[in-house]
Structures are given as structure tokens and as C-alpha cells.
Design an enzyme around this catalytic site. Structure first.
Site, PDB file in Angstrom:
ATOM      1  N   ASP A  25     -27.944  21.559 139.719  1.00 22.32           N
ATOM      2  CA  ASP A  25     -28.122  20.463 140.683  1.00 22.32           C
ATOM      3  C   ASP A  25     -29.589  20.080 140.803  1.00 22.32           C
ATOM      4  O   ASP A  25     -30.466  20.950 140.807  1.00 22.32           O
ATOM      5  CB  ASP A  25     -27.629  20.891 142.073  1.00 22.32           C
ATOM      6  CG  ASP A  25     -26.173  20.551 142.299  1.00 22.32           C
ATOM      7  OD1 ASP A  25     -25.563  19.915 141.417  1.00 22.32           O
ATOM      8  OD2 ASP A  25     -25.648  20.932 143.367  1.00 22.32           O
ATOM      9  N   ILE A  80     -13.366   4.302 139.040  1.00 24.33           N
ATOM     10  CA  ILE A  80     -14.195   3.084 139.081  1.00 24.33           C
ATOM     11  C   ILE A  80     -13.483   1.952 138.337  1.00 24.33           C
ATOM     12  O   ILE A  80     -13.513   0.787 138.759  1.00 24.33           O
ATOM     13  CB  ILE A  80     -15.588   3.342 138.477  1.00 24.33           C
ATOM     14  CG1 ILE A  80     -16.236   4.561 139.146  1.00 24.33           C
ATOM     15  CG2 ILE A  80     -16.494   2.128 138.648  1.00 24.33           C
ATOM     16  CD1 ILE A  80     -17.517   5.036 138.488  1.00 24.33           C
ATOM     17  N   LYS A  93     -15.925  13.079 132.137  1.00 28.80           N
ATOM     18  CA  LYS A  93     -17.044  12.929 133.086  1.00 28.80           C
ATOM     19  C   LYS A  93     -17.375  14.136 133.944  1.00 28.80           C
ATOM     20  O   LYS A  93     -18.107  14.024 134.925  1.00 28.80           O
ATOM     21  CB  LYS A  93     -16.777  11.732 133.994  1.00 28.80           C
ATOM     22  CG  LYS A  93     -15.534  11.922 134.845  1.00 28.80           C
ATOM     23  CD  LYS A  93     -15.494  10.931 135.990  1.00 28.80           C
ATOM     24  CE  LYS A  93     -14.372  11.267 136.935  1.00 28.80           C
ATOM     25  NZ  LYS A  93     -14.250  10.406 138.087  1.00 28.80           N
ATOM     26  N   SER A 138      -5.580  10.637 130.406  1.00 34.76           N
ATOM     27  CA  SER A 138      -5.910  12.062 130.421  1.00 34.76           C
ATOM     28  C   SER A 138      -6.378  12.500 131.800  1.00 34.76           C
ATOM     29  O   SER A 138      -6.311  13.675 132.138  1.00 34.76           O
ATOM     30  CB  SER A 138      -6.995  12.374 129.386  1.00 34.76           C
ATOM     31  OG  SER A 138      -8.163  11.651 129.688  1.00 34.76           O
ATOM     32  N   ASN A 139      -6.886  11.557 132.595  1.00 36.22           N
ATOM     33  CA  ASN A 139      -7.409  11.931 133.907  1.00 36.22           C
ATOM     34  C   ASN A 139      -7.012  10.889 134.955  1.00 36.22           C
ATOM     35  O   ASN A 139      -7.749  10.632 135.904  1.00 36.22           O
ATOM     36  CB  ASN A 139      -8.937  12.064 133.825  1.00 36.22           C
ATOM     37  CG  ASN A 139      -9.526  12.782 135.015  1.00 36.22           C
ATOM     38  OD1 ASN A 139      -8.833  13.518 135.716  1.00 36.22           O
ATOM     39  ND2 ASN A 139     -10.803  12.538 135.275  1.00 36.22           N
ATOM     40  N   SER A 170     -25.178   6.452 133.706  1.00 36.34           N
ATOM     41  CA  SER A 170     -25.288   7.290 134.900  1.00 36.34           C
ATOM     42  C   SER A 170     -26.743   7.576 135.227  1.00 36.34           C
ATOM     43  O   SER A 170     -27.593   7.675 134.329  1.00 36.34           O
ATOM     44  CB  SER A 170     -24.565   8.611 134.629  1.00 36.34           C
ATOM     45  OG  SER A 170     -24.900   9.570 135.601  1.00 36.34           O
ATOM     46  N   LYS A 213     -24.215  10.431 127.714  1.00 34.24           N
ATOM     47  CA  LYS A 213     -24.610   9.139 128.310  1.00 34.24           C
ATOM     48  C   LYS A 213     -25.916   8.661 127.674  1.00 34.24           C
ATOM     49  O   LYS A 213     -26.081   7.475 127.373  1.00 34.24           O
ATOM     50  CB  LYS A 213     -24.752   9.255 129.833  1.00 34.24           C
ATOM     51  CG  LYS A 213     -23.440   9.445 130.558  1.00 34.24           C
ATOM     52  CD  LYS A 213     -22.526   8.223 130.423  1.00 34.24           C
ATOM     53  CE  LYS A 213     -21.124   8.473 130.933  1.00 34.24           C
ATOM     54  NZ  LYS A 213     -20.149   7.432 130.590  1.00 34.24           N
ATOM     55  N   TYR A 225     -22.464  16.472 129.042  1.00 31.53           N
ATOM     56  CA  TYR A 225     -22.006  15.187 129.602  1.00 31.53           C
ATOM     57  C   TYR A 225     -23.180  14.201 129.723  1.00 31.53           C
ATOM     58  O   TYR A 225     -23.116  13.065 129.259  1.00 31.53           O
ATOM     59  CB  TYR A 225     -21.364  15.404 130.987  1.00 31.53           C
ATOM     60  CG  TYR A 225     -21.324  14.143 131.812  1.00 31.53           C
ATOM     61  CD1 TYR A 225     -20.398  13.146 131.533  1.00 31.53           C
ATOM     62  CD2 TYR A 225     -22.242  13.927 132.846  1.00 31.53           C
ATOM     63  CE1 TYR A 225     -20.392  11.973 132.267  1.00 31.53           C
ATOM     64  CE2 TYR A 225     -22.235  12.766 133.581  1.00 31.53           C
ATOM     65  CZ  TYR A 225     -21.309  11.790 133.289  1.00 31.53           C
ATOM     66  OH  TYR A 225     -21.312  10.622 134.006  1.00 31.53           O
ATOM     67  N   PRO A 266     -25.984  25.830 140.276  1.00 33.03           N
ATOM     68  CA  PRO A 266     -26.841  25.718 139.094  1.00 33.03           C
ATOM     69  C   PRO A 266     -26.747  24.318 138.487  1.00 33.03           C
ATOM     70  O   PRO A 266     -25.668  23.749 138.414  1.00 33.03           O
ATOM     71  CB  PRO A 266     -26.252  26.750 138.114  1.00 33.03           C
ATOM     72  CG  PRO A 266     -25.426  27.659 138.943  1.00 33.03           C
ATOM     73  CD  PRO A 266     -24.971  26.889 140.141  1.00 33.03           C
ATOM     74  N   PHE A 298     -25.245   5.564 140.457  1.00 30.59           N
ATOM     75  CA  PHE A 298     -25.685   6.713 141.234  1.00 30.59           C
ATOM     76  C   PHE A 298     -24.402   7.471 141.653  1.00 30.59           C
ATOM     77  O   PHE A 298     -23.627   7.808 140.790  1.00 30.59           O
ATOM     78  CB  PHE A 298     -26.677   6.271 142.318  1.00 30.59           C
ATOM     79  CG  PHE A 298     -28.031   6.043 141.653  1.00 30.59           C
ATOM     80  CD1 PHE A 298     -28.209   5.032 140.711  1.00 30.59           C
ATOM     81  CD2 PHE A 298     -29.072   6.930 141.838  1.00 30.59           C
ATOM     82  CE1 PHE A 298     -29.402   4.896 139.992  1.00 30.59           C
ATOM     83  CE2 PHE A 298     -30.269   6.800 141.135  1.00 30.59           C
ATOM     84  CZ  PHE A 298     -30.428   5.782 140.217  1.00 30.59           C
ATOM     85  N   ASN A 299     -24.150   7.731 142.914  1.00 34.56           N
ATOM     86  CA  ASN A 299     -22.956   8.536 143.233  1.00 34.56           C
ATOM     87  C   ASN A 299     -21.850   7.676 143.842  1.00 34.56           C
ATOM     88  O   ASN A 299     -21.837   7.451 145.059  1.00 34.56           O
ATOM     89  CB  ASN A 299     -23.329   9.677 144.188  1.00 34.56           C
ATOM     90  CG  ASN A 299     -24.053  10.796 143.492  1.00 34.56           C
ATOM     91  OD1 ASN A 299     -25.079  10.569 142.848  1.00 34.56           O
ATOM     92  ND2 ASN A 299     -23.537  12.007 143.594  1.00 34.56           N
TER      93      ASN A 299
HETATM   94  N1  UFG Z   1     -21.955  19.381 146.948  1.00 35.93           N
HETATM   95  C1  UFG Z   1     -21.715  20.411 147.834  1.00 35.93           C
HETATM   96  N2  UFG Z   1     -20.473  20.984 147.844  1.00 35.93           N
HETATM   97  C2  UFG Z   1     -19.478  20.596 147.021  1.00 35.93           C
HETATM   98  C3  UFG Z   1     -19.722  19.531 146.114  1.00 35.93           C
HETATM   99  C4  UFG Z   1     -20.975  18.954 146.094  1.00 35.93           C
HETATM  100  O1  UFG Z   1     -22.599  20.808 148.594  1.00 35.93           O
HETATM  101  O2  UFG Z   1     -18.373  21.167 147.063  1.00 35.93           O
HETATM  102  C5  UFG Z   1     -23.285  18.759 146.927  1.00 35.93           C
HETATM  103  C6  UFG Z   1     -23.966  18.923 145.585  1.00 35.93           C
HETATM  104  O3  UFG Z   1     -24.663  20.141 145.537  1.00 35.93           O
HETATM  105  C7  UFG Z   1     -24.872  17.708 145.558  1.00 35.93           C
HETATM  106  C8  UFG Z   1     -24.070  16.646 146.316  1.00 35.93           C
HETATM  107  O4  UFG Z   1     -23.118  17.375 147.095  1.00 35.93           O
HETATM  108  O5  UFG Z   1     -26.038  17.965 146.272  1.00 35.93           O
HETATM  109  C9  UFG Z   1     -23.343  15.689 145.421  1.00 35.93           C
HETATM  110  O6  UFG Z   1     -22.601  16.419 144.481  1.00 35.93           O
HETATM  111  P1  UFG Z   1     -21.513  15.754 143.533  1.00 35.93           P
HETATM  112  O7  UFG Z   1     -20.900  16.842 142.716  1.00 35.93           O
HETATM  113  O8  UFG Z   1     -20.584  14.891 144.320  1.00 35.93           O
HETATM  114  O9  UFG Z   1     -22.357  14.753 142.637  1.00 35.93           O
HETATM  115  P2  UFG Z   1     -23.588  15.077 141.649  1.00 35.93           P
HETATM  116  O10 UFG Z   1     -24.744  14.338 142.189  1.00 35.93           O
HETATM  117  O11 UFG Z   1     -23.760  16.509 141.397  1.00 35.93           O
HETATM  118  O12 UFG Z   1     -23.021  14.470 140.290  1.00 35.93           O
HETATM  119  C10 UFG Z   1     -22.728  13.106 140.203  1.00 35.93           C
HETATM  120  C11 UFG Z   1     -21.576  12.862 139.232  1.00 35.93           C
HETATM  121  C12 UFG Z   1     -21.984  13.210 137.834  1.00 35.93           C
HETATM  122  C13 UFG Z   1     -23.280  12.555 137.469  1.00 35.93           C
HETATM  123  C14 UFG Z   1     -24.332  12.849 138.496  1.00 35.93           C
HETATM  124  C15 UFG Z   1     -25.564  12.063 138.230  1.00 35.93           C
HETATM  125  O13 UFG Z   1     -20.459  13.639 139.578  1.00 35.93           O
HETATM  126  O14 UFG Z   1     -20.978  12.731 136.948  1.00 35.93           O
HETATM  127  O15 UFG Z   1     -23.866  12.454 139.784  1.00 35.93           O
HETATM  128  O16 UFG Z   1     -26.634  12.608 138.907  1.00 35.93           O
HETATM  129  F1  UFG Z   1     -23.726  13.008 136.276  1.00 35.93           F
END
Ligand code: UFG
Length: 343
Positions: A298, A12, A85, A34-35, A125, A154, A150, A296, A178-179
């Protein structure tokens, strides 16, 4: 006007640097790499024609942070992205997350007071809402106990900024992302996950290009129309543009209270299967995927009420899901070309 962008070589951060430079801000990036990769600087310059000033600094170290501010007495405002993150990693290494994310913020706030810098935009976040009882989530939706170290960092960082705002001249804009997905239309910058990606979009594009065998869809038994989980995906360039609106609002003194909060999303939720279908349509690639058990930690569904950001910041997300999946795919193809050339 010089803006310090911490974490400016990250996903970002790099997109925000491009938008800042387009608005003629002078940018100083501080990042410990680092990333992220130092090559991002040249890629930013490839887009804007301007190489941002850069310092490799670990902002969780107090003396190093003080040195940075002493060397740059002309910093006018700060956009603070630099943080660890990964949700999963934070569960395994909580102290790394608390040390890095909290110390760096505290060091920066102390230096701001010392150097009379008053404006900071902070990367927060939507994770602070957890599984909200009401959708869409507003900025006033109650914060839920964090599900991961994490997420907790925040929440604590937001509290640190609020508490400090009461006793200092520092004003802040806390942006709850959001995402964020997608990449710059030039395909010169984008997301560079280290190792096996956790997030959906890099996993999809790496599967499509042949780096991964198949995508695991984490659960299709959620209470959603197609059973897969729903998120509010936002194009990273839209997100970058929101930072320009937020920093300008602070610099112009238009904020109503010292610390303001904004949700940054599109206001629309898409399921995992909808994202896959958009990707397949835009790339022309049939994606291999298998339905698995839920991951787990989610949550089932979340999307933003963006009314406040739209009205107050005068900002609106313009790019749709297809723009997001296509730009992410173009970025993955660009990475593959570089790899083929041995770069
Ligand atoms: N998903 C899959 N397969 C994968 C990866 C993700 O099905 O290989 C699904 C997840 O279960 C979820 C959706 O895709 O339903 C989005 O997953 P992400 O890992 O891309 O994003 P998250 O919503 O889990 O997490 C993101 C950020 C975090 C932040 C969070 C806030 O990565 O840093 O949003 O809700 F904390």
C-alpha cells in the site's frame, strides 16, 4: 453509432454503458464473464430501457477477437475495460495477468487497424504513479516502477498504445482512474466482488450488512492527519461520464495529439477513517473495525490534479464522498434483498 465496450458487464463498464445509452450511442458489450454476471444486462435495461447487444468473448484469444470484429463491421469506436484487476492475485498469478491484459489489448489494436477503426478509450490507473514524490499527481508526474504485475500491465499497455499510435491511425485516450467507488442511484448496478473483497468500500458495506465480522483498517501510523492512508475516491457515475467526454473528443477529432492521458479523480484525498465516518453518517450504521498493521504494497497517499480533464474534456466530478458511500450502501442493501428473495 455503435461503440464496442469490452468488459461492459463489469463495475465501471456497466455504468459507462448506461451513460452511453443515455447519449443515444448503440452499445455492443464483449465480456468473458470471468468476473461479472450476465444479469447485469437486464439491470442496465432496467435503467435505460434498452438491452445492450452482448457477445461472450475472451479477447485474449486472437481468433475469437477477430470473429467478434468480423461479425460487427459497424463498430465505430471502442472503450476497453476488459482486464484482470486484482493487485494481490496478480502477484500470485503474474502470467495470467500478462496474458490476459496484454494479449487482449494487442488483439483489439490489430483488429482496429484491419477494420479501420481509429478511436479507443483505455482504462488505465493511478497505480502507474506509485507513491509519487509530489502531490497532487499530474499527468506529467513521473511514472514509478510498478509495485505489482497488475500495475505493470497498465504501464505496458500504455506503452503499447503509444508505440502503436506512432505507426497507425489509431488515436487513444488513456484514462488514469483513481479509486472508483459507489453505485448507480437506481441501485440496480454496482460493484460485485467475487469472494472476500480486497477493496475498502465493498468490505465496509459487507461488514455493515453482516457478511463480514469487522473491517481491518490497514495501518494508522502513516504520515497523514489521522494516520490512515489517503486516496482520491471518485463516484463511478462521474467516472462513467468522463468516458463519454473522452470518446466524443476522439470521435469529433478534437484531440491535439494521437494519444492523450487524463487523470480521473475528484482532486480531493480522504483517509480510511474519513470514508468510514462518511459511511456511518449516511447509513446510520455503526461500523465495526479494528486497526491492523499496514497492508504490504500500500502507498501512503495519493490524489489527483484533475485540471487537465476539467479543462480539456470539459468534465468535472460532481458527486461527493457522502454520495459515494450512500449509493454503495443502497447497492449492498439491494443485493441483500435479492438474496432474501432467493435470487
Ligand atoms: N483498506 C483498509 N481495509 C480494507 C481494504 C482497504 O484499510 O479491508 C484501505 C487500504 O489500505 C487503502 C484504502 O483502504 O489505504 C483503499 O484501498 P483499496 O484496496 O480500496 O484501493 P487501493 O488504493 O489499494 O487500490 C486501488 C485499486 C487498484 C489500483 C489502485 C491504484 O483497487 O486496482 O487503487 O492505486 F491499482
Amino acid at each position: 453509432m455503435k461503440i464496442l465496450v469490452t468488459g461492459g458487464t463489469g463495475f465501471i463498464g456497466s455504468h459507462t454503458v448506461v451513460e452511453l445509452q443515455k447519449q443515444k450511442f448503440e452499445v455492443l458489450i464483449a465480456d468473458n464473464l470471468s468476473n461479472s454476471s450476465i444479469d447485469v444486462l437486464d439491470n442496465i435495461a432496467g435503467i435505460t430501457g434498452v438491452l445492450p447487444d452482448f457477445e461472450k468473448v475472451d479477447l485474449s484469444e486472437r481468433e475469437a477477437t477477430a470473429g467478434l470484429f468480423n461479425r460487427h463491421p459497424d463498430i465505430k469506436a471502442i472503450i476497453h475495460f476488459a482486464a484482470s484487476k486484482s493487485v494481490g492475485e496478480s502477484v500470485d498469478f503474474p502470467l495470467k495477468y500478462y496474458r490476459n491484459n496484454l494479449n487482449s489489448l494487442i488483439n483489439i489494436l490489430e483488429e482496429m487497424t484491419k477494420h479501420e477503426i481509429h478511436d479507443i478509450v483505455f482504462s488505465s490507473s493511478c497505480t502507474v504513479y506509485g507513491q509519487a514524490d509530489e502531490l497532487p499527481v499530474r499527468e506529467t508526474t513521473p511514472i514509478k516502477p510498478a509495485w505489482s504485475p497488475y500495475g505493470n500491465t497498465k504501464q505496458i499497455c500504455e506503452e503499447i498504445i503509444r508505440d502503436n499510435g506512432r505507426v497507425s491511425k489509431i488515436q487513444a485516450s488513456m484514462l488514469r482512474y483513481f479509486n472508483p467507488i459507489g453505485a448507480h442511484e437506481s441501485a440496480l448496478i454496482g460493484e460485485l466482488p467475487l469472494g472476500v473483497p480486497n477493496n475498502l468500500i465493498p468490505y465496509i458495506t459487507q461488514t455493515a450488512i453482516g457478511i463480514r465480522d469487522y473491517l481491518r483498517v490497514w495501518g494508522d501510523d502513516y504520515n497523514t492527519p489521522d494516520g490512515t492512508a489517503i486516496r482520491d475516491y471518485i463516484h463511478v457515475v462521474d467516472l462513467a461520464e468522463a468516458h463519454i467526454a473522452a470518446i466524443n473528443r476522439l470521435l469529433d477529432g478534437k484531440n491535439e495529439v494521437p494519444v492523450e492521458v487524463f487523470n480521473l479523480g475528484t482532486g480531493k484525498g480522504y483517509s480510511v477513517l474519513e470514508v468510514i465516518h462518511s459511511f456511518e453518517k449516511m447509513s446510520g450504521v455503526k461500523l465495526k473495525y479494528k486497526i491492523q498493521n499496514r497492508r504490504p504494497g500500500d502507498i501512503e497517499k495519493v490524489w489527483a490534479d484533475t485540471t487537465r480533464a476539467n479543462k480539456v474534456l470539459g468534465w468535472v466530478a460532481k458527486r461527493g464522498l457522502d454520495d459515494m458511500t450512500l449509493s454503495a450502501w443502497n447497492w449492498e442493501k439491494h443485493l441483500a434483498e435479492l438474496k432474501n428473495k432467493g435470487k
